[in-house]
Design an enzyme around this catalytic site. Structure first.
Site, PDB file in Angstrom:
ATOM      1  N   TRP A 192       0.827  -1.220   0.000  1.00 34.02           N
ATOM      2  CA  TRP A 192       0.000   0.000   0.000  1.00 34.02           C
ATOM      3  C   TRP A 192       0.857   1.263   0.000  1.00 34.02           C
ATOM      4  O   TRP A 192       0.449   2.309  -0.492  1.00 34.02           O
ATOM      5  CB  TRP A 192      -0.963   0.005   1.193  1.00 34.02           C
ATOM      6  CG  TRP A 192      -0.312   0.020   2.559  1.00 34.02           C
ATOM      7  CD1 TRP A 192       0.014  -1.069   3.312  1.00 34.02           C
ATOM      8  CD2 TRP A 192       0.079   1.168   3.331  1.00 34.02           C
ATOM      9  NE1 TRP A 192       0.596  -0.677   4.501  1.00 34.02           N
ATOM     10  CE2 TRP A 192       0.646   0.693   4.540  1.00 34.02           C
ATOM     11  CE3 TRP A 192       0.018   2.547   3.126  1.00 34.02           C
ATOM     12  CZ2 TRP A 192       1.139   1.537   5.531  1.00 34.02           C
ATOM     13  CZ3 TRP A 192       0.503   3.390   4.115  1.00 34.02           C
ATOM     14  CH2 TRP A 192       1.068   2.893   5.294  1.00 34.02           C
ATOM     15  N   TRP A 211      -5.534   4.537   2.376  1.00 30.40           N
ATOM     16  CA  TRP A 211      -4.731   3.409   1.879  1.00 30.40           C
ATOM     17  C   TRP A 211      -4.707   2.255   2.868  1.00 30.40           C
ATOM     18  O   TRP A 211      -4.797   1.090   2.488  1.00 30.40           O
ATOM     19  CB  TRP A 211      -3.304   3.872   1.540  1.00 30.40           C
ATOM     20  CG  TRP A 211      -3.276   4.396   0.139  1.00 30.40           C
ATOM     21  CD1 TRP A 211      -3.386   5.700  -0.250  1.00 30.40           C
ATOM     22  CD2 TRP A 211      -3.243   3.620  -1.062  1.00 30.40           C
ATOM     23  NE1 TRP A 211      -3.402   5.790  -1.618  1.00 30.40           N
ATOM     24  CE2 TRP A 211      -3.315   4.527  -2.153  1.00 30.40           C
ATOM     25  CE3 TRP A 211      -3.159   2.267  -1.343  1.00 30.40           C
ATOM     26  CZ2 TRP A 211      -3.304   4.101  -3.486  1.00 30.40           C
ATOM     27  CZ3 TRP A 211      -3.140   1.840  -2.674  1.00 30.40           C
ATOM     28  CH2 TRP A 211      -3.211   2.751  -3.721  1.00 30.40           C
TER      29      TRP A 211
HETATM   30  C1  LIG Z   1      -6.988   5.570  -1.010  1.00 29.04           C
HETATM   31  C2  LIG Z   1      -7.582   6.913  -0.612  1.00 29.04           C
HETATM   32  C3  LIG Z   1      -6.755   8.018  -0.529  1.00 29.04           C
HETATM   33  C4  LIG Z   1      -7.286   9.269  -0.149  1.00 29.04           C
HETATM   34  N1  LIG Z   1      -6.438  10.356  -0.064  1.00 29.04           N
HETATM   35  C5  LIG Z   1      -6.937  11.540   0.334  1.00 29.04           C
HETATM   36  C6  LIG Z   1      -6.080  12.671   0.452  1.00 29.04           C
HETATM   37  O1  LIG Z   1      -4.868  12.611   0.237  1.00 29.04           O
HETATM   38  N2  LIG Z   1      -6.642  13.878   0.828  1.00 29.04           N
HETATM   39  C7  LIG Z   1      -7.990  13.982   1.084  1.00 29.04           C
HETATM   40  O2  LIG Z   1      -8.443  15.087   1.410  1.00 29.04           O
HETATM   41  N3  LIG Z   1      -8.795  12.928   1.012  1.00 29.04           N
HETATM   42  C8  LIG Z   1      -8.329  11.715   0.638  1.00 29.04           C
HETATM   43  N4  LIG Z   1      -9.181  10.649   0.536  1.00 29.04           N
HETATM   44  C9  LIG Z   1     -10.585  10.801   0.952  1.00 29.04           C
HETATM   45  C10 LIG Z   1     -11.592  11.194  -0.160  1.00 29.04           C
HETATM   46  O3  LIG Z   1     -11.413  10.392  -1.264  1.00 29.04           O
HETATM   47  C11 LIG Z   1     -11.457  12.660  -0.574  1.00 29.04           C
HETATM   48  O4  LIG Z   1     -11.457  13.497   0.556  1.00 29.04           O
HETATM   49  C12 LIG Z   1     -12.617  13.058  -1.478  1.00 29.04           C
HETATM   50  O5  LIG Z   1     -12.658  12.254  -2.620  1.00 29.04           O
HETATM   51  C13 LIG Z   1     -12.473  14.532  -1.879  1.00 29.04           C
HETATM   52  O6  LIG Z   1     -13.517  14.884  -2.756  1.00 29.04           O
HETATM   53  P1  LIG Z   1     -14.618  15.928  -2.328  1.00 29.04           P
HETATM   54  O7  LIG Z   1     -13.971  17.131  -1.755  1.00 29.04           O
HETATM   55  O8  LIG Z   1     -15.512  16.100  -3.500  1.00 29.04           O
HETATM   56  O9  LIG Z   1     -15.337  15.150  -1.160  1.00 29.04           O
HETATM   57  P2  LIG Z   1     -16.819  15.189  -0.527  1.00 29.04           P
HETATM   58  O10 LIG Z   1     -17.375  13.823  -0.736  1.00 29.04           O
HETATM   59  O11 LIG Z   1     -17.619  16.332  -1.000  1.00 29.04           O
HETATM   60  O12 LIG Z   1     -16.513  15.326   1.030  1.00 29.04           O
HETATM   61  C14 LIG Z   1     -16.286  16.565   1.675  1.00 29.04           C
HETATM   62  C15 LIG Z   1     -14.982  16.551   2.418  1.00 29.04           C
HETATM   63  O13 LIG Z   1     -15.008  15.535   3.424  1.00 29.04           O
HETATM   64  C16 LIG Z   1     -13.702  14.973   3.571  1.00 29.04           C
HETATM   65  N5  LIG Z   1     -13.761  13.542   3.207  1.00 29.04           N
HETATM   66  C17 LIG Z   1     -14.604  12.949   2.339  1.00 29.04           C
HETATM   67  N6  LIG Z   1     -14.378  11.614   2.311  1.00 29.04           N
HETATM   68  C18 LIG Z   1     -13.358  11.384   3.161  1.00 29.04           C
HETATM   69  C19 LIG Z   1     -12.666  10.221   3.575  1.00 29.04           C
HETATM   70  N7  LIG Z   1     -12.976   8.999   3.125  1.00 29.04           N
HETATM   71  N8  LIG Z   1     -11.653  10.350   4.460  1.00 29.04           N
HETATM   72  C20 LIG Z   1     -11.317  11.557   4.963  1.00 29.04           C
HETATM   73  N9  LIG Z   1     -11.953  12.713   4.614  1.00 29.04           N
HETATM   74  C21 LIG Z   1     -12.953  12.615   3.740  1.00 29.04           C
HETATM   75  C22 LIG Z   1     -12.799  15.698   2.588  1.00 29.04           C
HETATM   76  O14 LIG Z   1     -12.170  16.730   3.281  1.00 29.04           O
HETATM   77  C23 LIG Z   1     -13.801  16.224   1.554  1.00 29.04           C
HETATM   78  O15 LIG Z   1     -13.336  17.355   0.854  1.00 29.04           O
HETATM   79  C24 LIG Z   1      -8.666   9.375   0.157  1.00 29.04           C
HETATM   80  C25 LIG Z   1      -9.491   8.241   0.060  1.00 29.04           C
HETATM   81  C26 LIG Z   1      -8.958   7.025  -0.325  1.00 29.04           C
HETATM   82  C27 LIG Z   1      -9.869   5.827  -0.429  1.00 29.04           C
END
Ligand SMILES: Cc1cc2nc3c(=O)[nH]c(=O)nc-3n(C[C@H](O)[C@H](O)[C@H](O)COP(=O)(O)OP(=O)(O)OC[C@H]3O[C@@H](n4cnc5c(N)ncnc54)[C@H](O)[C@@H]3O)c2cc1C
Length: 446
Positions: free
Chosen positions: A353, A376
């Site tokens: 990972w 991850w």
């Molecule tokens: C393998 C993997 C790696 C990821 N790496 C990152 C990364 O480096 N930085 C990052 O910000 N997010 C990461 N995420 C979480 C998530 O995918 C993203 O936050 C999200 O896709 C951002 O899109 P959005 O702003 O439209 O999210 P929305 O769905 O609109 O959510 C709003 C906010 O909630 C938070 N959020 C949402 N889902 C998650 C989650 N699963 N975990 C933590 N916070 C979340 C984020 O801050 C996001 O901007 C990762 C998820 C996975 C599975």
């Protein structure tokens, strides 16, 4: 005659509005000057074309302008943070200003903690106050603990406690603060914004079209329909706030208030973000080691070719390939697809990972250590509250469920369905069984 002032050090909070630390600095009784340091320690590890640096640079420029428009100054320098602060304090002394206090918003990553403790020590030795404020999350890691004081390692009880602590707080943690309603600015000499090229970056890093994937206003319709649409990568079902949260170009409080108003499901995602910050704070080893130590016994395959195919979006699994190409092209990937590509790397290819985590760290504009490592380790099964190892996503069924017409896939993999599309690099049934057998053997070893 020297004038006493406070210095406010911006890091991942590139805004004036609703900035807790800046509000505290402005309430300190001293005029304030802002500072941003382009941190050599972080920047020297990046490639010369890096849109995140461009994004920061663009927003530091906007912030300097906002300071000027309200009658103040924000200094911006390139260097190692402690040296930049020492030089700045000296230079302000030359101008007749004595820095009495440094204020900044707290950051929880291991590097930030060690950087800040070095600065705090120097401030203490120099008779200067150093004050950390909570701005980046609503509730800091120490505020949401089990009744016996231990940190949570499972999300649902953490989330329940998060709500309880918020309700019980004497001062509303969601209340906005307006730094400009208090205090004054110090009239110091302005300094120009360092050019991207002078810091070793291509000017193209700073082209705003480079972060167009995040260029969407937060709207109530998307958030209200979030629970129904968030898993469909071809739709605008998520908010793209992640880049803004990463660099503080919006305030977390404003988003959480929005979540309370429009969608519990979306609010829960913001709480996941705080959960992962807390996990990284309490278990800093999880940035590089498996959260659950026995998962470090898995004999990962050193599959360089498979990894290269995964990176390039040429695995022969359309949803995986579409996600990787979206990432490579835009610096963003939809959350559902992040889960599928991460699972494919760790389970189907049995690649460590950490390889995938590093690749995401290089490519994601919204890269944040805590959420990335959390995501991850969740996918590899080694994390806190992770899926059980024997649950292996089938990338084809995931596509049938979340992109049944192939709208998302077609956008990123135009040759899908034609003879030009690559054959699968590994067969699903075989790969699934290999992953389960390998995990089982490693985890049951004595
Ligand atoms: C393998 C993997 C790696 C990821 N790496 C990152 C990364 O480096 N930085 C990052 O910000 N997010 C990461 N995420 C979480 C998530 O995918 C993203 O936050 C999200 O896709 C951002 O899109 P959005 O702003 O439209 O999210 P929305 O769905 O609109 O959510 C709003 C906010 O909630 C938070 N959020 C949402 N889902 C998650 C989650 N699963 N975990 C933590 N916070 C979340 C984020 O801050 C996001 O901007 C990762 C998820 C996975 C599975």
């Amino acid at each position: 005659m020297m004038t006493d002032i406070s210095l406010f050090w911006h890091r991942r909070d590139l805004r004036i509005a609703d900035n807790k630390g800046l509000f505290a600095a402005r309430s300190s009784g001293h005029p304030v000057v802002g500072l941003f340091c382009f941190d050599r320690h972080i920047l020297e590890r990046l490639q010369s074309l890096d849109r995140r640096v461009g994004y920061i640079h663009h927003h530091v420029g906007l912030l300097q302008q906002a300071y000027r428009e309200s009658g103040g100054h924000m200094l911006a320098h390139h260097g190692h943070p402690l040296e930049v602060i020492q030089r700045t304090v000296k230079d302000l002394e030359r101008q007749g200003f004595k820095v009495k206090e440094i204020h900044t918003n707290r950051d929880y990553s291991p590097y930030s903690v060690s950087r800040d403790s070095g600065v705090a020590q120097w401030c203490a030795d120099s008779g200067m106050g150093f004050h950390l404020h909570e701005d980046h999350v609503i509730l800091p890691p120490e505020a949401v603990l089990k009744d016996d004081g231990a940190p949570y390692t499972v999300f649902t009880p953490y989330s329940r406690k998060w709500h309880k602590v918020l309700e019980a707080a004497h001062q509303d943690p969601l209340a906005p603060s307006d730094p400009l309603s208090e205090g004054s600015w110090a009239s110091v000499e302005a300094v120009p914004l360092p050019a991207l090229e002078s810091m070793g970056f291509d000017a193209e890093s700073g082209t705003p079209s480079g972060w167009a994937a995040f260029d969407r206003p937060l709207d109530a319709d998307t958030v209200s329909a979030y629970a129904e649409r968030r898993d469909i990568p071809s739709q605008i079902g998520t908010t793209r706030m992640s880049l803004h949260l990463r660099f503080g170009t919006v305030s977390t409080r404003s988003l959480v208030r929005f979540g309370f108003e429009h969608s519990d499901k979306w609010l829960t995602e913001l709480i996941w973000r705080e959960f992962y910050q807390a996990i990284l704070h309490h278990f800093p080893h999880s940035a590089q080691d498996a959260f659950r130590a026995k998962y470090d016994r898995i004999p990962w395959r050193q599959d360089e070719d498979g990894f290269a195919a995964w990176c390039a979006g040429r695995t022969g699994y359309p949803l995986v390939d579409a996600g990787m190409r979206e990432l490579n092209e835009t610096g963003f990937m939809h959350n559902r697809v992040r889960m599928v590509v991460a699972s494919f790397l760790c389970k189907h290819l049995l690649v460590d990972w950490r390889w995938g985590e590093r690749y995401f760290a290089e490519k994601l504009l919204d890269f944040e250590l805590a959420s990335n490592v959390g995501g991850w380790q969740w996918a590899s099964g080694s994390g806190c509250d992770a899926a059980p190892y024997f649950r292996v996503f089938n990338p084809e069924s995931q596509m049938k469920k979340f992109d049944p017409q192939g709208h998302y896939v077609k956008r990123w993999v135009p040759e899908w369905g034609t003879p030009d599309y690559v054959a699968p690099i590994v067969e699903h049934k075989f790969a699934r069984q290999r992953a389960i057998d390998t995990y089982k053997a490693a985890l049951t070893e004595v």
